[in-house]
Write an enzyme that holds these catalytic residues in place. Structure first.
Site, PDB file in Angstrom:
ATOM      1  N   HIS A 131       0.855  -1.194   0.000  1.00  0.00           N
ATOM      2  CA  HIS A 131       0.000   0.000   0.000  1.00  0.00           C
ATOM      3  C   HIS A 131       0.889   1.241   0.000  1.00  0.00           C
ATOM      4  CE1 HIS A 131       0.491   1.020   4.338  1.00  0.00           C
ATOM      5  NE2 HIS A 131       0.418  -0.278   4.562  1.00  0.00           N
ATOM      6  N   ASP A 188      -0.299   4.453   0.846  1.00  0.00           N
ATOM      7  CA  ASP A 188      -0.687   5.486   1.820  1.00  0.00           C
ATOM      8  C   ASP A 188       0.070   5.254   3.128  1.00  0.00           C
ATOM      9  OD1 ASP A 188      -2.237   3.086   2.188  1.00  0.00           O
ATOM     10  OD2 ASP A 188      -3.540   4.180   3.564  1.00  0.00           O
ATOM     11  N   ASP A 212       6.572   1.229   6.802  1.00  0.00           N
ATOM     12  CA  ASP A 212       5.157   0.860   6.589  1.00  0.00           C
ATOM     13  C   ASP A 212       4.542   1.764   5.539  1.00  0.00           C
ATOM     14  OD1 ASP A 212       2.554   0.045   6.763  1.00  0.00           O
ATOM     15  OD2 ASP A 212       2.203   0.877   8.746  1.00  0.00           O
ATOM     16  N   GLU A 224      -5.028   1.818   2.742  1.00  0.00           N
ATOM     17  CA  GLU A 224      -4.944   0.676   3.660  1.00  0.00           C
ATOM     18  C   GLU A 224      -5.112   1.129   5.104  1.00  0.00           C
ATOM     19  OE1 GLU A 224      -3.254  -2.331   6.342  1.00  0.00           O
ATOM     20  OE2 GLU A 224      -2.503  -0.310   6.067  1.00  0.00           O
ATOM     21  N   GLU A 225      -4.579   2.314   5.405  1.00  0.00           N
ATOM     22  CA  GLU A 225      -4.466   2.716   6.818  1.00  0.00           C
ATOM     23  C   GLU A 225      -5.795   3.094   7.462  1.00  0.00           C
ATOM     24  OE1 GLU A 225      -1.993   2.191   8.588  1.00  0.00           O
ATOM     25  OE2 GLU A 225      -0.188   2.193   7.367  1.00  0.00           O
TER      26      GLU A 225
HETATM   27 ZN   LIG Z   1       1.036  -1.041   6.411  1.00  0.00          ZN
END
Ligand SMILES: [Zn+2]
Length: 422
Positions: free
Chosen positions: A65, A67, A97, A132-133
């Site tokens: 991802h 974002d 991340d 995703e977040e």
């Molecule tokens: Zn992540």
């Protein structure tokens, strides 16, 4: 590639993933990938890049991802979107991340194609999602529901684990094979309003919350030995038949590993938000407590309610679920696990692979749910930075990745692509 990706501010909300996705599409499109940007909302596309072979074989999907969560620049030693190289690290929001994995996956695929490699069988998919977040309603969840034919895969490699865990003299590389479910709920207590100058004239709902809060602080639901913690206890070198004792032994040897193990050994409960009263001189008639609750894969509401009653008792409150998504898992013994094991043995002889369950949530969930036969694992190998160090930096200030680990991960993805698609 990671520097450039970090420099796109994709803090979600609002995400604004389009410029980063356009840039990735240019790189992959120029190398011969079939690229599509699929969006649920304008400005927030998901990128699907495909390289087929024309012959039958598995579809390998490398997932990521683009974002990130927010970053408060005043807490950082560098500008969070500078992607500065310092002391052997690349610094910035998303450097762990998970723009790191997006960059490593794309770089591995691009390097292979530049060398003239093409899949001999099956096809390679690179899928880079938005959103995703904050729950993936514009990202993976939407993509797997609305465009299953574009993202169907047999093997998926995503985030979730892979940094080395040092435990005594063992070195374990986690492979995330499952994710816990999320069952957030609200606890409400009721009393009777009254003037705060004569407290006993009323019935204070906030005070009725106190024993419940105290129970959450001091008790925990019974430990449960599901397959993933069982495998982890074995990998740590302990006997899983008595999980209570195993947790004590692990905690005595390494308290941080104990904390991680406890989080996956059953239902976890964490009170996070409390509300009561609006005026200082009025005793509140209602109090609310929101509890974040994570549940072992495949278990549902009935199971959660049993665990909650175990801690809070049966009476004196009302309970209502706010979010309820059951977790899911992939099998542990698969050719993909064997391939990861061979890579670890080659790069770090004597180290072991350990299947783990992610206490949190990731996009793997949506692939397992849409394509029940697919095997979805989380693996981004890191050896310079260990799992405990990485956990402490993800979503926090001064997020950074050792440049050496970025190279290690790119090597893994390149090896996996070549091994799988031949
Ligand atoms: Zn992540």
């Amino acid at each position: 590639m990671l520097q450039r990706l970090v420099q796109f501010n994709t803090v979600n909300p609002p995400g604004n993933e389009e410029p980063a996705q356009q840039w990735l599409r240019e790189q992959l499109g120029a190398a011969g990938f079939d690229c599509e940007l699929l969006e649920a909302t304008p400005g927030r596309p998901n990128l699907v890049a495909r390289l087929g072979s024309g012959s039958d074989g598995p579809t390998l999907c490398l997932l990521g991802h683009v974002d990130t969560v927010l970053a408060d620049a005043t807490e950082w030693s560098v500008d969070p979107w500078s992607a500065e190289l310092r002391d052997g690290y690349l610094w910035g929001r998303g450097s762990l991340d998970m723009k790191s994995q997006v960059a490593a996956e794309a770089a591995a695929a691009l390097a292979l194609v530049e060398e003239g490699w093409r899949p001999e069988a099956g096809e390679l998919l690179l899928v880079f999602t938005a959103d995703e977040e904050t729950g993936a309603s514009q990202g993976a969840q939407w993509l797997c529901r609305e465009h299953p034919d574009r993202v169907r895969a047999d093997l998926v490699v995503n985030e979730g684990a892979g940094a080395v865990l040092h435990y005594g003299d063992r070195r374990l590389y986690g492979v995330c094979v499952a994710e816990k479910g999320v069952f957030r709920f609200r606890v409400t207590t009721h009393g009777r309003a009254g003037h705060a100058s004569v407290p006993r004239i009323a019935d204070n709902a906030l005070e009725r919350m106190a024993p419940l809060l105290e129970a959450l602080r001091t008790k925990r639901p019974p430990l449960e030995l599901t397959p993933e913690p069982e495998a982890m206890i074995r990998a740590l070198g302990h006997d899983p038949s008595d999980p209570e004792r195993a947790l004590e032994e692990v905690s005595a040897k390494d308290p941080l590993v104990g904390i991680l193990l406890e989080a996956i050994l059953g239902v976890s409960l964490a009170p996070t938000i409390m509300r009561a009263g609006e005026k200082i001189n009025v005793i509140p008639s209602v109090a609310e407590l929101d509890v974040d609750c994570r549940v072992p894969p495949e278990l549902g509401e009935e199971h959660v309610l049993r665990a909650v009653r175990d801690v809070l008792g049966e009476d004196g409150y009302e309970l209502e679920f706010i979010d309820a998504v059951a977790g899911n898992r992939s099998p542990v013994d698969t050719p993909l696990m064997d391939a990861i094991g061979r890579f670890v043995e080659r790069e770090d002889p004597g180290a072991e692979v350990a299947p783990v369950v992610l206490p949190g949530f990731s996009d793997s969930h949506w692939w397992r749910r849409a394509f029940p036969d697919c095997v979805a694992y989380g693996f981004f190998p890191m050896s310079a930075m260990n799992a405990i160090e990485a956990y402490a930096l993800i979503h926090g200030p001064d997020e950074r990745i050792p440049i050496a680990d970025l190279a290690l991960a790119a090597t893994f993805y390149a090896d996996l692509i070549v091994e799988t698609l031949r």
